[in-house]
Scaffold this motif. Structure first.
Motif, PDB file in Angstrom:
ATOM      1  N   SER A  42       0.814  -1.216   0.000  1.00  0.00           N
ATOM      2  CA  SER A  42       0.000   0.000   0.000  1.00  0.00           C
ATOM      3  C   SER A  42       0.846   1.263   0.000  1.00  0.00           C
ATOM      4  O   SER A  42       0.389   2.324  -0.392  1.00  0.00           O
ATOM      5  CB  SER A  42      -0.942   0.012   1.209  1.00  0.00           C
ATOM      6  N   ALA A  43       2.109   1.149   0.461  1.00  0.00           N
ATOM      7  CA  ALA A  43       2.965   2.341   0.479  1.00  0.00           C
ATOM      8  C   ALA A  43       4.412   1.881   0.592  1.00  0.00           C
ATOM      9  O   ALA A  43       4.688   0.808   1.120  1.00  0.00           O
ATOM     10  CB  ALA A  43       2.624   3.227   1.676  1.00  0.00           C
ATOM     11  N   HIS A  44       5.348   2.685   0.099  1.00  0.00           N
ATOM     12  CA  HIS A  44       6.760   2.367   0.313  1.00  0.00           C
ATOM     13  C   HIS A  44       7.584   3.638   0.251  1.00  0.00           C
ATOM     14  O   HIS A  44       7.153   4.642  -0.332  1.00  0.00           O
ATOM     15  CB  HIS A  44       7.259   1.315  -0.690  1.00  0.00           C
ATOM     16  N   CYS A  56       4.504  -1.067   3.431  1.00  0.00           N
ATOM     17  CA  CYS A  56       3.383  -1.638   4.165  1.00  0.00           C
ATOM     18  C   CYS A  56       2.752  -2.709   3.296  1.00  0.00           C
ATOM     19  O   CYS A  56       2.304  -2.424   2.197  1.00  0.00           O
ATOM     20  CB  CYS A  56       2.339  -0.572   4.495  1.00  0.00           C
ATOM     21  N   PRO A  57       2.697  -3.948   3.785  1.00  0.00           N
ATOM     22  CA  PRO A  57       2.113  -5.037   2.997  1.00  0.00           C
ATOM     23  C   PRO A  57       0.592  -5.063   3.105  1.00  0.00           C
ATOM     24  O   PRO A  57      -0.013  -6.107   3.302  1.00  0.00           O
ATOM     25  CB  PRO A  57       2.747  -6.294   3.617  1.00  0.00           C
ATOM     26  N   VAL A  62       4.477  -2.025   9.297  1.00  0.00           N
ATOM     27  CA  VAL A  62       5.449  -1.437   8.383  1.00  0.00           C
ATOM     28  C   VAL A  62       6.665  -2.350   8.410  1.00  0.00           C
ATOM     29  O   VAL A  62       7.207  -2.628   9.471  1.00  0.00           O
ATOM     30  CB  VAL A  62       5.845  -0.012   8.825  1.00  0.00           C
ATOM     31  N   HIS A  63       7.062  -2.845   7.248  1.00  0.00           N
ATOM     32  CA  HIS A  63       8.233  -3.716   7.183  1.00  0.00           C
ATOM     33  C   HIS A  63       9.382  -2.941   6.591  1.00  0.00           C
ATOM     34  O   HIS A  63       9.210  -2.201   5.631  1.00  0.00           O
ATOM     35  CB  HIS A  63       7.952  -4.933   6.283  1.00  0.00           C
ATOM     36  N   ILE A  64      10.576  -3.134   7.169  1.00  0.00           N
ATOM     37  CA  ILE A  64      11.760  -2.505   6.598  1.00  0.00           C
ATOM     38  C   ILE A  64      12.645  -3.602   6.036  1.00  0.00           C
ATOM     39  O   ILE A  64      13.037  -4.522   6.747  1.00  0.00           O
ATOM     40  CB  ILE A  64      12.507  -1.672   7.653  1.00  0.00           C
ATOM     41  N   TYR A  65      12.916  -3.508   4.749  1.00  0.00           N
ATOM     42  CA  TYR A  65      13.724  -4.506   4.060  1.00  0.00           C
ATOM     43  C   TYR A  65      15.058  -3.888   3.674  1.00  0.00           C
ATOM     44  O   TYR A  65      15.145  -2.719   3.324  1.00  0.00           O
ATOM     45  CB  TYR A  65      13.031  -4.972   2.776  1.00  0.00           C
ATOM     46  N   ARG A  66      16.080  -4.731   3.676  1.00  0.00           N
ATOM     47  CA  ARG A  66      17.373  -4.284   3.160  1.00  0.00           C
ATOM     48  C   ARG A  66      17.510  -4.828   1.737  1.00  0.00           C
ATOM     49  O   ARG A  66      17.279  -6.000   1.483  1.00  0.00           O
ATOM     50  CB  ARG A  66      18.518  -4.809   4.042  1.00  0.00           C
ATOM     51  N   VAL A  77      10.059  -5.095  11.727  1.00  0.00           N
ATOM     52  CA  VAL A  77       8.617  -5.034  11.553  1.00  0.00           C
ATOM     53  C   VAL A  77       8.076  -4.083  12.616  1.00  0.00           C
ATOM     54  O   VAL A  77       8.257  -4.301  13.798  1.00  0.00           O
ATOM     55  CB  VAL A  77       7.959  -6.429  11.713  1.00  0.00           C
ATOM     56  N   LEU A  78       7.439  -3.015  12.164  1.00  0.00           N
ATOM     57  CA  LEU A  78       6.917  -2.002  13.097  1.00  0.00           C
ATOM     58  C   LEU A  78       5.413  -2.179  13.187  1.00  0.00           C
ATOM     59  O   LEU A  78       4.719  -2.129  12.174  1.00  0.00           O
ATOM     60  CB  LEU A  78       7.265  -0.594  12.584  1.00  0.00           C
ATOM     61  N   THR A  79       4.906  -2.392  14.400  1.00  0.00           N
ATOM     62  CA  THR A  79       3.506  -2.814  14.506  1.00  0.00           C
ATOM     63  C   THR A  79       2.611  -1.849  15.271  1.00  0.00           C
ATOM     64  O   THR A  79       1.549  -2.228  15.717  1.00  0.00           O
ATOM     65  CB  THR A  79       3.416  -4.173  15.231  1.00  0.00           C
ATOM     66  N   ASP A  80       3.016  -0.592  15.389  1.00  0.00           N
ATOM     67  CA  ASP A  80       2.210   0.270  16.259  1.00  0.00           C
ATOM     68  C   ASP A  80       0.865   0.722  15.708  1.00  0.00           C
ATOM     69  O   ASP A  80      -0.023   1.092  16.454  1.00  0.00           O
ATOM     70  CB  ASP A  80       3.032   1.503  16.659  1.00  0.00           C
TER      71      ASP A  80
END
Lengths: 406, 144
Positions: A42-44, A56-57, A62-66, A77-80
Motif C-alpha cells: 500500500s505504500a513504500h 506496508c504489505p 510497516v516492514h523494513i527490508y534491506r 517489523v513495526l507494529t504500532d
C-alpha cells in the motif's frame, strides 16, 4: 522469498539472458529490476542511499527490508498502527520515518540502538489519513486525510512533541499532499475535483527571509494560494524539482501541468491521456514527469518537444527481468504455483497468463531517487501486486533519445 | 489563477463540481446547432458530425435540454453509413472524440435500435483515442 518468481519469462529458464534493445522496442536488461516481496503493497519509501526500503504489505504493519542487489531481506517489523498504513515517507537527511494510517494517527519513527522507536503524533483527525510527506527541510510534515483537512505537524522543543495545525477548505477527502522545494507551499489533490496550493508557513519553524519573492498570502498559514479544477478526483500532485511547475492527475484519465505556478500560474496544459487513469505522478526532471496507474506501467509525459505531451508507456513488450540469476522452476509445481500467484496478483485464478508488463496490477506508488538538485536517475514503483520495481531512468532516457533519432 | 486571488473559494455553495449555465442560453445554442447541422447533413456528414458535437449542454441539470441536443447528434450518427464511420472518427479532434463517446453511451442507454451501429462507433473511437475516452465518458460528472 528469494527464489525466481514463477512468472519470469521462459527465456530465463533456458539459461539465456535477456538481450539489449532491439529495433523500436525498449527491451534492455538493466532498465527495470522487479521483485515480488509481499502480496500487496500500500505504500513504500526508501532511505537516503536506497539500501533500505520501508513498506506496508497492505496491513497495519510497516516492514523494513534491506536491498542487496536483487534480494530483499526483512530487518524490522513495526507494529504500532491499528489499521492499514496508507503512506510512508523516509526523510533522507534526518533519517526519520513518518507513517500515517487509516487509524487516524501518524507516527514519527527514530532509529535508536538499532530499533525503530515510535512517537505518536496527535493529528486531531476523525477520519483516515491518506497521505503523508516530509517537507524538504524535514522540519515539518503534512498529512492528508478523509476528514477533508490537511494536518501540518511541526516539532515543539519545549514540550518534546509534535504539534499539528489544520488546513481546511476542502469539500471532500484529501487524497494526496506534497511540498514545494521552498518548504512553504503545500499542494493537495482532493476528491472534490480540485488541486490546490496553500501556504504551510509555520512561525517559529520557517524564517521571514524564506518569504522573499513569494506572493502576499504566503505568510499566513493555511492561506489558499491557487486552485485548479479537474473533471475527476485528483489522485496525486507533484511539484517539479525547480518548483516552477505543478502537476496533478485526475480520475478522468487526464494529467495537468501548470507552468509558473509561483507567478501567474496561467499557463496550464491539460493532457487527455488515451489510457486508464493515473494514480500517482512524480517529476524525475524539470521537463519529465512519470505517471503510474491502472495501466500497470509507468508513462512518460515530457516537455522536450517544447510543450508538455504524453510520450509513451515505459513498459513495452515486457521488460520483465526479475531475477536474472538463479534457476527457474519448470515443473508442474510451478504451473500450480503460477495459478495461485495469479489469483493473488490479478484477483482471478482463471487467467494464468502473466501480463506483459512488469507490474501485474495497478501501480499505486512511485518514489524517485533524488539527487541534491531534485533530479532523479532512478525511480521505484510499487503496486497492488506486491512488486517493487526499480527503474533506471537514465538508461531509459538514453534509449528514448536514441530511438527518436532513428 | 493568480496566487494572490482566492476569490473562487467564497462562491462554493457546498456543491462539489462544476458550475451550471442558464437554460435559455443553452436552448438558444441548441436551436442554432440544429439549423447548422440540418444544412450540412445532406452535403457533408463529417462536418455535420463535428458541428453537432460542439459545446454540448453539459452545464445543466435539465434533462429535456440534454435530450434535445442528443436528438441532433443521433440524427447525424444515423445518417453516416457503417463504411464511413472510421473516416468520420478520424476527422474528429480529441475534444470531439470525448463528446462523441459520451453520446455513444447515451445512445446505448436510450436508443436500442441504434445499438449495432453505436457499438461500431465505440470501437472506432477507442481504436483512435484509447481507453481514456471511455474513462472520461464514465467519470465526468457533467453528462450529456
Amino acid at each position: 522469498s528469494p527464489h525466481l518468481p514463477a512468472y519470469a519469462p521462459a527465456s530465463l529458464s533456458r539459461g539465456r539472458r535477456l538481450h539489449r534493445a532491439v529495433g523500436n522496442t525498449l527491451r534492455p536488461v538493466s532498465m527495470a529490476n522487479a521483485k515480488r516481496i509481499v502480496d500487496c503493497i500500500s505504500a513504500h519509501s526508501w532511505n537516503a542511499d536506497q539500501s533500505l526500503v520501508a513498506l506496508c504489505p497492505n496491513n497495519s504493519e510497516v516492514h523494513i527490508y534491506r536491498k542487496d542487489g536483487t534480494n530483499y531481506k526483512r530487518e524490522h517489523v513495526l507494529t504500532d498502527h491499528d489499521q492499514v498504513v496508507t503512506a510512508i515517507d523516509w526523510a533522507p537527511k534526518t533519517n526519520r520515518i513518518v507513517t500515517c494510517s487509516q487509524d487516524r494517527n501518524a507516527y514519527v519513527w527514530k532509529l535508536e540502538n538499532g530499533q525503530w522507536k515510535p512517537t505518536l503524533v496527535i493529528l486531531r483527525l476523525n477520519r483516515a489519513a491518506t497521505d503523508v510527506r516530509w517537507s524538504p527541510n524535514e522540519d515539518k510534515f503534512a498529512v492528508a486525510s478523509g476528514a477533508k483537512v490537511i494536518s501540518v505537524c511541526y516539532y515543539e522543543e519545549e514540550n518534546d512533541w509534535w504539534v499539528s495545525k489544520i488546513i481546511k477548505k476542502h469539500k471532500s477527502t484529501v487524497n494526496a499532499v506534497t511540498w514545494h522545494p521552498n518548504n512553504i507551499f503545500v499542494a493537495s489533490g482532493s476528491s472534490d475535483f480540485k488541486a490546490r496550493v496553500f501556504s504551510g508557513f509555520v512561525k517559529g519553524i520557517d524564517s521571514k527571509d524564506s518569504l522573499q519573492g513569494l506572493p502576499e498570502g504566503a505568510a499566513k498559514f493555511g492561506e489558499p494560494l491557487a486552485e485548479y479544477e479537474s473533471k475527476g478526483w485528483v489522485h496525486s500532485v507533484a511539484f517539479s524539482p525547480d518548483g516552477k511547475a505543478l502537476a496533478f492527475c485526475g480520475h478522468d484519465a487526464t494529467v495537468s501541468i501548470v507552468d509558473d505556478v509561483l507567478g501567474s500560474g496561467e499557463s496550464r496544459t491539460v493532457l487527455r491521456l488515451p489510457l486508464l487513469p493515473l494514480v500517482n505522478v512524480a517529476f524525475v526532471a524539470n521537463d519529465a514527469l512519470i505517471g503510474v496507474g491502472h495501466d500497470n506501467t509507468p508513462i512518460l509525459v515530457s516537455k522536450k518537444g517544447g510543450s508538455w505531451a504524453f510520450v509513451k508507456k515505459l513498459d513495452e513488450k515486457g521488460l520483465a527481468d526479475g531475477d536474472s540469476s538463479g534457476p527457474a522452476k519448470t515443473s508442474a509445481v510451478s504451473s500450480a504455483f503460477a495459478k495461485f500467484q495469479a489469483q493473488a496478483t490479478q484477483g482471478s485464478d482463471k487467467k494464468t497468463e502473466k501480463l506483459e508488463t512488469v507490474h501485474q496490477n495497478c501501480i499505486t506508488n512511485i518514489v524517485p531517487f533524488r539527487a541534491s538538485d531534485g533530479k532523479a536517475s532512478k525511480f521505484s514503483t510499487s503496486g497492488l501486486d506486491g512488486i517493487i520495481c526499480v527503474w533506471d531512468w537514465q538508461t531509459i532516457e538514453q534509449k528514448l533519445a536514441g530511438m527518436s533519432v532513428n | 489563477r493568480k496566487c494572490t486571488k482566492a476569490g473562487n473559494m467564497a462562491d462554493d455553495s457546498g456543491d462539489i463540481g462544476p458550475k451550471t449555465v442558464p437554460d435559455e442560453e443553452l436552448l438558444a445554442q441548441i436551436k442554432e446547432r440544429e439549423s447548422k447541422v440540418s444544412s450540412l447533413i445532406s452535403s457533408n456528414t463529417k462536418e455535420a458530425l463535428i458541428a453537432s458535437l460542439q459545446n454540448p449542454p453539459v452545464a445543466t441539470k435539465n434533462q429535456e435540454i440534454k435530450d434535445a441536443n442528443a436528438k441532433i447528434v443521433f440524427k447525424v450518427l444515423a445518417a453516416i453509413k457503417e463504411m464511413e464511420i472510421k473516416g468520420a472518427v478520424a476527422a474528429l479532434s480529441p475534444d470531439d472524440s470525448d463528446v462523441l463517446m459520451k453520446y455513444v453511451y447515451k445512445g446505448l442507454e436510450t436508443q436500442p435500435k441504434m445499438s449495432p451501429s453505436l457499438l461500431k462507433w465505440h470501437a472506432a473511437i477507442t481504436a483512435k483515442d484509447g481507453l481514456g475516452t471511455i474513462t472520461r465518458a464514465l467519470v465526468e460528472r457533467q453528462t450529456v
